[in-house]
Scaffold this motif. Structure first.
Motif, PDB file in Angstrom:
ATOM      1  N   SER A  59       0.769  -0.926   0.047  1.00 23.13           N
ATOM      2  CA  SER A  59       0.167   0.054  -0.020  1.00 23.13           C
ATOM      3  C   SER A  59       1.071   1.219   0.159  1.00 23.13           C
ATOM      4  CB  SER A  59      -0.960  -0.012   1.263  1.00 23.13           C
ATOM      5  OG  SER A  59      -1.562  -1.123   1.232  1.00 23.13           O
ATOM      6  N   LEU A  60       0.334   2.271  -0.649  1.00 21.69           N
ATOM      7  CA  LEU A  60       0.940   3.584  -0.656  1.00 21.69           C
ATOM      8  C   LEU A  60       0.522   4.660   0.268  1.00 21.69           C
ATOM      9  CD1 LEU A  60       1.412   3.695  -4.644  1.00 21.69           C
ATOM     10  CD2 LEU A  60       3.321   3.100  -3.042  1.00 21.69           C
ATOM     11  N   ASN A  61       1.138   5.670   0.412  1.00 26.31           N
ATOM     12  CA  ASN A  61       0.744   6.569   1.584  1.00 26.31           C
ATOM     13  C   ASN A  61      -0.206   7.465   0.557  1.00 26.31           C
ATOM     14  OD1 ASN A  61       2.533   8.337   0.064  1.00 26.31           O
ATOM     15  ND2 ASN A  61       3.798   8.494   1.738  1.00 26.31           N
ATOM     16  N   GLY A  62      -0.815   8.612   1.202  1.00 25.75           N
ATOM     17  CA  GLY A  62      -1.768   9.577   0.399  1.00 25.75           C
ATOM     18  C   GLY A  62      -0.981  10.108  -0.852  1.00 25.75           C
ATOM     19  N   GLN A  63       0.195  10.516  -0.789  1.00 21.76           N
ATOM     20  CA  GLN A  63       0.777  11.423  -1.886  1.00 21.76           C
ATOM     21  C   GLN A  63       1.150  10.199  -2.893  1.00 21.76           C
ATOM     22  OE1 GLN A  63       4.595  13.109  -0.776  1.00 21.76           O
ATOM     23  NE2 GLN A  63       5.309  13.805  -2.993  1.00 21.76           N
ATOM     24  N   GLY A  64       1.800   8.924  -2.291  1.00 25.34           N
ATOM     25  CA  GLY A  64       1.945   7.955  -3.522  1.00 25.34           C
ATOM     26  C   GLY A  64       0.550   7.516  -4.281  1.00 25.34           C
ATOM     27  N   ALA A  65      -0.343   7.323  -3.447  1.00 27.06           N
ATOM     28  CA  ALA A  65      -1.709   6.893  -4.023  1.00 27.06           C
ATOM     29  C   ALA A  65      -2.272   8.204  -5.050  1.00 27.06           C
ATOM     30  CB  ALA A  65      -2.692   6.951  -2.966  1.00 27.06           C
ATOM     31  N   LYS A  66      -1.968   9.218  -4.925  1.00 32.23           N
ATOM     32  CA  LYS A  66      -2.254  10.273  -5.835  1.00 32.23           C
ATOM     33  C   LYS A  66      -1.404  10.406  -6.905  1.00 32.23           C
ATOM     34  CE  LYS A  66      -2.853  15.406  -6.131  1.00 32.23           C
ATOM     35  NZ  LYS A  66      -2.415  15.589  -7.395  1.00 32.23           N
ATOM     36  N   ILE A  67      -0.097  10.062  -6.759  1.00 27.91           N
ATOM     37  CA  ILE A  67       0.837  10.063  -7.964  1.00 27.91           C
ATOM     38  C   ILE A  67       0.354   9.023  -8.863  1.00 27.91           C
ATOM     39  CG2 ILE A  67       3.377   9.935  -8.504  1.00 27.91           C
ATOM     40  CD1 ILE A  67       4.038  11.249  -6.046  1.00 27.91           C
ATOM     41  N   PHE A  68       0.430   7.885  -8.237  1.00 29.62           N
ATOM     42  CA  PHE A  68       0.115   6.746  -8.673  1.00 29.62           C
ATOM     43  C   PHE A  68      -1.184   6.533  -9.779  1.00 29.62           C
ATOM     44  CE2 PHE A  68      -1.335   2.051  -8.843  1.00 29.62           C
ATOM     45  CZ  PHE A  68      -0.500   1.711  -9.410  1.00 29.62           C
ATOM     46  N   GLY A  69      -2.231   7.056  -8.979  1.00 35.44           N
ATOM     47  CA  GLY A  69      -3.629   7.384  -9.736  1.00 35.44           C
ATOM     48  C   GLY A  69      -3.425   8.393 -10.914  1.00 35.44           C
ATOM     49  N   ASP A  70      -2.687   9.456 -10.522  1.00 36.48           N
ATOM     50  CA  ASP A  70      -2.710  10.502 -11.810  1.00 36.48           C
ATOM     51  C   ASP A  70      -1.881  10.075 -12.889  1.00 36.48           C
ATOM     52  OD1 ASP A  70      -4.133  12.213 -10.356  1.00 36.48           O
ATOM     53  OD2 ASP A  70      -2.425  13.400  -9.477  1.00 36.48           O
ATOM     54  N   PHE A  71      -0.923   9.237 -12.597  1.00 35.75           N
ATOM     55  CA  PHE A  71      -0.175   8.544 -13.779  1.00 35.75           C
ATOM     56  C   PHE A  71      -0.755   7.501 -14.530  1.00 35.75           C
ATOM     57  CE2 PHE A  71       2.850   5.246 -15.341  1.00 35.75           C
ATOM     58  CZ  PHE A  71       3.550   5.967 -16.228  1.00 35.75           C
ATOM     59  N   THR A  72      -1.335   6.554 -13.785  1.00 35.37           N
ATOM     60  CA  THR A  72      -2.144   5.661 -14.471  1.00 35.37           C
ATOM     61  C   THR A  72      -3.319   6.111 -15.258  1.00 35.37           C
ATOM     62  OG1 THR A  72      -3.543   5.186 -12.631  1.00 35.37           O
ATOM     63  CG2 THR A  72      -1.688   3.647 -12.896  1.00 35.37           C
ATOM     64  N   ALA A  73      -3.774   7.274 -14.888  1.00 35.30           N
ATOM     65  CA  ALA A  73      -4.878   7.916 -15.693  1.00 35.30           C
ATOM     66  C   ALA A  73      -4.568   8.259 -17.125  1.00 35.30           C
ATOM     67  CB  ALA A  73      -5.699   8.923 -14.869  1.00 35.30           C
ATOM     68  N   LYS A  74      -3.126   9.010 -16.982  1.00 35.49           N
ATOM     69  CA  LYS A  74      -2.522   9.428 -18.056  1.00 35.49           C
ATOM     70  C   LYS A  74      -1.916   8.420 -19.103  1.00 35.49           C
ATOM     71  CE  LYS A  74      -1.245  13.764 -15.784  1.00 35.49           C
ATOM     72  NZ  LYS A  74      -0.398  14.627 -15.387  1.00 35.49           N
ATOM     73  N   ALA A  75      -1.674   7.384 -18.550  1.00 35.36           N
ATOM     74  CA  ALA A  75      -0.933   6.279 -19.084  1.00 35.36           C
ATOM     75  C   ALA A  75      -1.737   5.117 -19.519  1.00 35.36           C
ATOM     76  CB  ALA A  75       0.124   6.008 -18.264  1.00 35.36           C
ATOM     77  N   VAL A  76      -3.065   5.099 -19.661  1.00 36.00           N
ATOM     78  CA  VAL A  76      -3.945   4.014 -20.207  1.00 36.00           C
ATOM     79  C   VAL A  76      -3.328   3.360 -21.547  1.00 36.00           C
ATOM     80  CG1 VAL A  76      -5.984   3.174 -20.910  1.00 36.00           C
ATOM     81  CG2 VAL A  76      -5.746   4.909 -18.913  1.00 36.00           C
ATOM     82  N   ALA A  79       5.523  -6.185 -15.759  1.00 42.02           N
ATOM     83  CA  ALA A  79       5.361  -4.980 -16.361  1.00 42.02           C
ATOM     84  C   ALA A  79       3.955  -5.054 -16.969  1.00 42.02           C
ATOM     85  CB  ALA A  79       6.514  -4.766 -17.383  1.00 42.02           C
ATOM     86  N   PRO A  80       2.805  -4.901 -16.267  1.00 42.38           N
ATOM     87  CA  PRO A  80       1.525  -5.065 -16.979  1.00 42.38           C
ATOM     88  C   PRO A  80       1.073  -3.839 -17.522  1.00 42.38           C
ATOM     89  CG  PRO A  80       1.491  -4.367 -14.472  1.00 42.38           C
ATOM     90  CD  PRO A  80       2.848  -4.762 -14.929  1.00 42.38           C
ATOM     91  N   VAL A  81       0.324  -4.037 -18.548  1.00 38.90           N
ATOM     92  CA  VAL A  81      -0.245  -3.010 -19.265  1.00 38.90           C
ATOM     93  C   VAL A  81      -1.468  -2.175 -18.459  1.00 38.90           C
ATOM     94  CG1 VAL A  81      -1.789  -2.108 -21.213  1.00 38.90           C
ATOM     95  CG2 VAL A  81       0.096  -4.033 -21.455  1.00 38.90           C
ATOM     96  N   ILE A  82      -1.441  -0.933 -18.339  1.00 35.98           N
ATOM     97  CA  ILE A  82      -2.445  -0.152 -17.519  1.00 35.98           C
ATOM     98  C   ILE A  82      -3.874  -0.080 -18.300  1.00 35.98           C
ATOM     99  CG2 ILE A  82      -2.869   2.006 -16.556  1.00 35.98           C
ATOM    100  CD1 ILE A  82       0.248   2.554 -16.270  1.00 35.98           C
ATOM    101  N   ARG A  83      -4.660  -0.479 -17.839  1.00 35.09           N
ATOM    102  CA  ARG A  83      -5.966  -0.655 -18.706  1.00 35.09           C
ATOM    103  C   ARG A  83      -6.778   0.381 -18.195  1.00 35.09           C
ATOM    104  NH1 ARG A  83      -4.810  -4.077 -22.681  1.00 35.09           N
ATOM    105  NH2 ARG A  83      -4.264  -5.902 -21.785  1.00 35.09           N
ATOM    106  N   GLU A  84      -6.877   0.901 -16.888  1.00 38.03           N
ATOM    107  CA  GLU A  84      -7.761   2.051 -16.446  1.00 38.03           C
ATOM    108  C   GLU A  84      -6.895   2.785 -15.340  1.00 38.03           C
ATOM    109  OE1 GLU A  84     -11.304   0.536 -15.035  1.00 38.03           O
ATOM    110  OE2 GLU A  84     -10.439  -0.949 -13.738  1.00 38.03           O
ATOM    111  N   ARG A  85      -7.478   3.874 -14.935  1.00 41.84           N
ATOM    112  CA  ARG A  85      -6.824   4.617 -13.890  1.00 41.84           C
ATOM    113  C   ARG A  85      -7.074   3.408 -12.527  1.00 41.84           C
ATOM    114  NH1 ARG A  85      -8.056   7.417  -9.148  1.00 41.84           N
ATOM    115  NH2 ARG A  85      -6.809   9.025  -8.801  1.00 41.84           N
ATOM    116  N   ILE A  86      -5.798   3.459 -11.837  1.00 42.38           N
ATOM    117  CA  ILE A  86      -5.950   2.826 -10.471  1.00 42.38           C
ATOM    118  C   ILE A  86      -5.646   3.697  -9.291  1.00 42.38           C
ATOM    119  CG2 ILE A  86      -4.577   0.854  -9.352  1.00 42.38           C
ATOM    120  CD1 ILE A  86      -3.441   0.137 -12.004  1.00 42.38           C
ATOM    121  N   GLY A  87      -6.890   3.565  -8.518  1.00 45.67           N
ATOM    122  CA  GLY A  87      -6.876   4.494  -7.316  1.00 45.67           C
ATOM    123  C   GLY A  87      -6.674   3.657  -6.314  1.00 45.67           C
TER     124      GLY A  87
END
Length: 526
Positions: A264-281, A296-304
């Protein structure tokens, strides 16, 4: 004879408590809490580690690069060609001159201890020499804390991990008896546990098999291999985020019932992870641990939510050790073994035998002296002394304390200190009896007169023991611990307990039997 007074009842309770909770340690039974034997008594592993502090500089520089990317993305500052140079510099280029002042101010605010050099729209960020020195020292301190946490989570009893000199780390792990256990501990200690989530460079990924490391570096990329197949991946050198934002790691199982690691990631990490996966679908993101790609999975959708999984055909034991390393934090710099030696159980057995003989001999001589010199008063003091020993063992057992050779020396010293309190009390009583006071008055005044001297001596010794425990390491802590427990136990047994016994037996004492009770002949006692 009078009814038992509260002091005797308290002493009896303490004696029963001491005996009951000492039995598991004395009998080495399977059940119950027991005292753990230290490295010098049961054998184990002794290591002196060095640390590659220069790697900490590179790690800190990579962290600075990640902060630059996060801050600029968050503030919508347009930049390009962000990369690390020479392991201690971060370079980038701003594309809008209007952002120069804002970007510089943000970097100074968000990243302390840096020097910013500007050449037109190109910037170089580097740590100051003072910050570099602090980073190296932090790497050593963090390595000590991290290794200690890993060994504690592994379930080892009272390992010793301490800084030695300016750049070395002493590690002592008792109870390691096999080569397999030793190898596992060494791997756990040395594992960097550096977790990174890194974006795959999709534009050039097809050429990774023919690309050199130098060419990849020119693009701001790095080539890493898959942990299982050795397949190569071309990854962006600056990670999306790293293990510093991790809050927990646990072993789980996938649909095939194979061990995986969920973190699990902290709040900042979760935000960065969520923002990145949203832009890198549609693109890939690699989970990298210690510079090896686990997936190295393919990002299918934003991961929050900030929950990520590592799978890599782990054995259960390996997954458990990796989860421990991740929870304990990554090492800022790798450690390496400078010196290693194993202490065999037979040597520890010899130490136990020798120290036990010393303790028993000292104990017997003290008991014999007290009985010969003080008669029944000496017997009472010896009863308190036996109670004191049981209390020490019981308290150490309850806390799962580690007993070392210096700790046994502390017990021997405590025996002398405990009986010393009764010597002072008995001498005060004998002085008053010589002055012609009654037995009852002599006992009460004897305790009153002796108490201040005993309390002062014990408090000053206790202060010294606390300081030794706070600032000492390893064996010094063991000595300080046993001495502290012994001092506190002796205050109960040698003062409260013996006083109660005298009050309980007082109706039986007669002046014509003072030689029997106190080892003296005196006239005038009533």
């Amino acid at each position: 004879m009078k009814t038992l007074n509260f002091r005797v009842i308290l002493f009896i309770f303490a004696l029963i408590f001491g005996v009951v909770f000492s039995i598991p340690s004395l009998m080495q039974s399977e059940s119950g809490k027991k005292i753990t034997l230290g490295l010098d008594l049961q054998g184990g592993l002794h290591m002196l580690l060095g640390i590659k502090s220069d790697v900490a500089i590179a790690s800190r520089t990579k962290s600075i690069a990640g902060t630059v990317k996060y801050v600029f993305d968050d503030e919508e500052i347009i930049f390009d060609d962000l990369r690390m140079v020479d392991g201690d510099k971060v370079t980038f280029e701003l594309l809008d001159s209007d952002d120069v002042t804002k970007a510089t101010a943000l970097l100074k605010k968000e990243i302390p201890g840096i020097v910013i050099n500007q050449n037109g729209m190109k910037f170089t960020v580097q740590m100051t020499s003072k910050e570099m020195a602090r980073t190296k020292q932090n790497a050593i301190k963090q390595a000590v804390d991290t290794i200690r946490n890993r060994l504690n989570e592994f379930g080892l009893a009272e390992p010793t991990v301490a800084k030695q000199g300016e750049d070395k780390i002493l590690v002592e792990v008792p109870g390691i008896k096999t080569q397999a256990d030793e190898q596992r501990i060494r791997e756990l200690i040395a594992r960097a546990a550096h977790l990174q989530l890194m974006a795959v460079d999709e534009d050039r990924a097809a050429r990774v098999s023919t690309m050199s490391a130098a060419e990849a570096k020119s693009y701001g990329d790095v080539i890493l291999k898959d942990v299982n197949t050795n397949e190569k991946y071309l990854l962006r050198q600056i990670p999306v985020l790293d293990g510093s934002m991790l809050t927990d790691a646990k072993v789980g199982f996938d649909k095939s019932n194979m061990p995986v690691i969920n973190f699990s990631l902290n709040g900042q990490g979760a935000k960065i992870f969520g923002d990145f996966t949203a832009k890198a679908v549609g693109k890939r993101m690699a989970v990298v641990l210690d510079n090896k790609v686990y997936s190295a999975p393919v990002i299918r959708e934003r991961i929050g939510g900030g929950h990520v999984q590592i799978s890599g055909n782990f054995k259960l034991e390996e997954a458990h050790d990796i989860a421990i390393a991740l929870r304990s934090g990554a090492l800022l710099a790798p450690v390496f073994v400078m010196e290693k030696r194993s202490v065999g159980p037979s040597l520890g057995a010899d130490s136990i035998k020798a120290s036990s003989i010393a303790l028993a001999l000292g104990f017997i001589l003290v008991i014999a002296f007290m009985v010969i010199y003080y008669s029944m008063a000496g017997v009472i003091a010896n009863v308190a002394l036996i109670g004191n020993l049981f209390l020490i063992l019981a308290i150490m057992s309850l806390f799962g304390a580690t007993l070392t050779l210096p700790g046994m020396a502390g017990i021997v010293l405590t025996v002398g200190m405990a009986v010393d309190a009764n010597v002072i009390i008995n001498e005060r009583i004998r002085e008053l009896l010589h002055e012609g006071k009654s037995i009852a008055k002599s006992i009460e005044d004897g305790y009153d007169n002796a108490f201040t001297a005993i309390l002062d001596a014990n408090v000053t010794t206790l202060i010294a023991a606390v300081v030794l425990y706070a600032y000492g390491t390893g064996a010094i802590k063991g000595f300080a611990l046993t001495m502290s427990i012994g001092i506190l136990a002796s205050m109960l047994t040698a003062i409260v307990g013996t006083h109660g016994i005298y009050q309980w037996l007082l109706p039986k004492m007669r002046k014509e039997k003072l030689n029997l009770w106190f080892g003296i002949k005196t006239e005038g006692a009533k």
